[in-house]
Design a protein around this motif. Structure first.
Motif, PDB file in Angstrom:
ATOM      1  N   ALA A  28       0.829  -1.200   0.000  1.00 22.63           N
ATOM      2  CA  ALA A  28       0.000   0.000   0.000  1.00 22.63           C
ATOM      3  C   ALA A  28       0.866   1.254   0.000  1.00 22.63           C
ATOM      4  CB  ALA A  28      -0.938  -0.011   1.199  1.00 22.63           C
ATOM      5  N   GLU A  29       1.924   1.256   0.792  1.00 21.94           N
ATOM      6  CA  GLU A  29       2.830   2.413   0.829  1.00 21.94           C
ATOM      7  C   GLU A  29       3.517   2.609  -0.517  1.00 21.94           C
ATOM      8  OE1 GLU A  29       5.569   2.082   4.114  1.00 21.94           O
ATOM      9  OE2 GLU A  29       3.934   1.856   5.550  1.00 21.94           O
ATOM     10  N   HIS A  30       4.024   1.524  -1.105  1.00 22.86           N
ATOM     11  CA  HIS A  30       4.711   1.616  -2.399  1.00 22.86           C
ATOM     12  C   HIS A  30       3.771   2.095  -3.503  1.00 22.86           C
ATOM     13  CE1 HIS A  30       8.590  -0.112  -1.292  1.00 22.86           C
ATOM     14  NE2 HIS A  30       7.958  -1.092  -0.675  1.00 22.86           N
ATOM     15  N   ALA A  31       2.494   1.701  -3.409  1.00 26.11           N
ATOM     16  CA  ALA A  31       1.530   2.034  -4.466  1.00 26.11           C
ATOM     17  C   ALA A  31       0.687   3.265  -4.138  1.00 26.11           C
ATOM     18  CB  ALA A  31       0.613   0.838  -4.702  1.00 26.11           C
ATOM     19  N   ASP A  32       0.916   3.870  -2.980  1.00 29.92           N
ATOM     20  CA  ASP A  32       0.129   5.027  -2.542  1.00 29.92           C
ATOM     21  C   ASP A  32      -1.370   4.689  -2.507  1.00 29.92           C
ATOM     22  OD1 ASP A  32      -0.210   7.633  -1.587  1.00 29.92           O
ATOM     23  OD2 ASP A  32      -0.571   8.413  -3.615  1.00 29.92           O
ATOM     24  N   GLU A  40      -8.806  -5.754   0.128  1.00 32.31           N
ATOM     25  CA  GLU A  40     -10.056  -5.988  -0.602  1.00 32.31           C
ATOM     26  C   GLU A  40      -9.769  -6.442  -2.038  1.00 32.31           C
ATOM     27  OE1 GLU A  40     -13.481  -5.575   0.492  1.00 32.31           O
ATOM     28  OE2 GLU A  40     -12.406  -5.714   2.399  1.00 32.31           O
ATOM     29  N   ILE A  41      -8.774  -5.843  -2.671  1.00 27.29           N
ATOM     30  CA  ILE A  41      -8.389  -6.252  -4.030  1.00 27.29           C
ATOM     31  C   ILE A  41      -7.908  -7.694  -4.010  1.00 27.29           C
ATOM     32  CG2 ILE A  41      -6.680  -5.905  -5.878  1.00 27.29           C
ATOM     33  CD1 ILE A  41      -6.881  -2.878  -5.255  1.00 27.29           C
ATOM     34  N   GLU A  42      -7.026  -8.015  -3.066  1.00 26.72           N
ATOM     35  CA  GLU A  42      -6.467  -9.361  -2.996  1.00 26.72           C
ATOM     36  C   GLU A  42      -7.537 -10.418  -2.747  1.00 26.72           C
ATOM     37  OE1 GLU A  42      -3.168  -9.698  -0.321  1.00 26.72           O
ATOM     38  OE2 GLU A  42      -1.919  -8.366  -1.518  1.00 26.72           O
ATOM     39  N   ARG A  43      -8.585 -10.078  -2.015  1.00 24.93           N
ATOM     40  CA  ARG A  43      -9.664 -11.022  -1.736  1.00 24.93           C
ATOM     41  C   ARG A  43     -10.718 -11.047  -2.838  1.00 24.93           C
ATOM     42  NH1 ARG A  43      -8.511  -8.863   3.129  1.00 24.93           N
ATOM     43  NH2 ARG A  43     -10.235  -7.381   3.132  1.00 24.93           N
ATOM     44  N   GLY A  44     -10.551 -10.206  -3.862  1.00 27.17           N
ATOM     45  CA  GLY A  44     -11.506 -10.166  -4.954  1.00 27.17           C
ATOM     46  C   GLY A  44     -12.805  -9.486  -4.595  1.00 27.17           C
ATOM     47  N   VAL A  51      -6.306   3.288 -12.913  1.00 30.24           N
ATOM     48  CA  VAL A  51      -5.327   4.068 -12.151  1.00 30.24           C
ATOM     49  C   VAL A  51      -4.700   3.186 -11.065  1.00 30.24           C
ATOM     50  CG1 VAL A  51      -5.044   6.028 -10.581  1.00 30.24           C
ATOM     51  CG2 VAL A  51      -6.437   6.272 -12.645  1.00 30.24           C
ATOM     52  N   THR A  52      -5.520   2.390 -10.388  1.00 29.45           N
ATOM     53  CA  THR A  52      -5.007   1.499  -9.343  1.00 29.45           C
ATOM     54  C   THR A  52      -4.105   0.428  -9.932  1.00 29.45           C
ATOM     55  OG1 THR A  52      -6.935   1.901  -7.950  1.00 29.45           O
ATOM     56  CG2 THR A  52      -5.676  -0.105  -7.512  1.00 29.45           C
ATOM     57  N   ILE A  53      -4.492  -0.124 -11.071  1.00 26.96           N
ATOM     58  CA  ILE A  53      -3.643  -1.124 -11.736  1.00 26.96           C
ATOM     59  C   ILE A  53      -2.300  -0.512 -12.079  1.00 26.96           C
ATOM     60  CG2 ILE A  53      -3.387  -2.501 -13.848  1.00 26.96           C
ATOM     61  CD1 ILE A  53      -6.484  -2.878 -13.736  1.00 26.96           C
ATOM     62  N   ASP A  54      -2.313   0.723 -12.555  1.00 30.25           N
ATOM     63  CA  ASP A  54      -1.059   1.410 -12.875  1.00 30.25           C
ATOM     64  C   ASP A  54      -0.216   1.618 -11.618  1.00 30.25           C
ATOM     65  OD1 ASP A  54       0.681   2.868 -14.777  1.00 30.25           O
ATOM     66  OD2 ASP A  54       0.137   4.584 -13.509  1.00 30.25           O
ATOM     67  N   LYS A  55      -0.835   2.020 -10.517  1.00 28.27           N
ATOM     68  CA  LYS A  55      -0.102   2.229  -9.261  1.00 28.27           C
ATOM     69  C   LYS A  55       0.511   0.922  -8.768  1.00 28.27           C
ATOM     70  CE  LYS A  55      -2.561   6.184  -7.284  1.00 28.27           C
ATOM     71  NZ  LYS A  55      -3.288   6.651  -6.087  1.00 28.27           N
ATOM     72  N   ARG A  63       5.260  -3.775 -15.968  1.00 27.09           N
ATOM     73  CA  ARG A  63       4.285  -3.093 -16.822  1.00 27.09           C
ATOM     74  C   ARG A  63       2.884  -3.555 -16.439  1.00 27.09           C
ATOM     75  NH1 ARG A  63       5.416  -4.475 -22.554  1.00 27.09           N
ATOM     76  NH2 ARG A  63       3.695  -3.018 -22.848  1.00 27.09           N
ATOM     77  N   SER A  64       1.903  -2.720 -16.664  1.00 29.21           N
ATOM     78  CA  SER A  64       0.516  -3.087 -16.389  1.00 29.21           C
ATOM     79  C   SER A  64       0.135  -4.351 -17.148  1.00 29.21           C
ATOM     80  CB  SER A  64      -0.434  -1.950 -16.778  1.00 29.21           C
ATOM     81  OG  SER A  64      -0.194  -0.823 -15.979  1.00 29.21           O
TER      82      SER A  64
END
Length: 90
Positions: A28-32, A40-44, A51-55, A63-64
């Motif tokens: 979370a820190e690395h991706a802001d 929540e993303i990891e649990r689907g 934008v989140t995928i890019d972060k 690469r995305s």
């Protein structure tokens, strides 16, 4: 199918995070991003925006398309697994 895609993306994110030895908080820190959102993303349970995928991709240093490629591999594997289970059930 979209549920499988969301879960596969989350699994891909978790695997890449664990491969780096990072906690959800560190990712979370690395991706802001917010740590609970990463979970929540990891649990689907959350659908990541572009934008989140890019972060996340930038945080992992990939690469995305690479991150999404991991997701496609998992989706294909899950679909294959599901078809095998259906064949066994018949």
């Amino acid at each position: 199918m979209s549920e499988v895609l969301v879960r596969s993306f989350g699994t891909a994110v978790r695997r890449l995070r664990e491969a780096r030895g990072w906690s959800q908080e560190q990712l979370a820190e690395h991706a802001d991003l917010n740590r609970s959102y990463v979970g929540e993303i990891e649990r689907g349970r959350a659908i990541a925006s572009l934008v989140t995928i890019d972060k996340l991709s930038q945080a992992f240093g990939v690469r995305s398309a690479t991150l999404l490629g991991h997701c496609d591999e998992l989706s294909d594997a899950n679909a294959l697994k599901g078809s095998r289970l259906a064949a066994i059930a018949c």
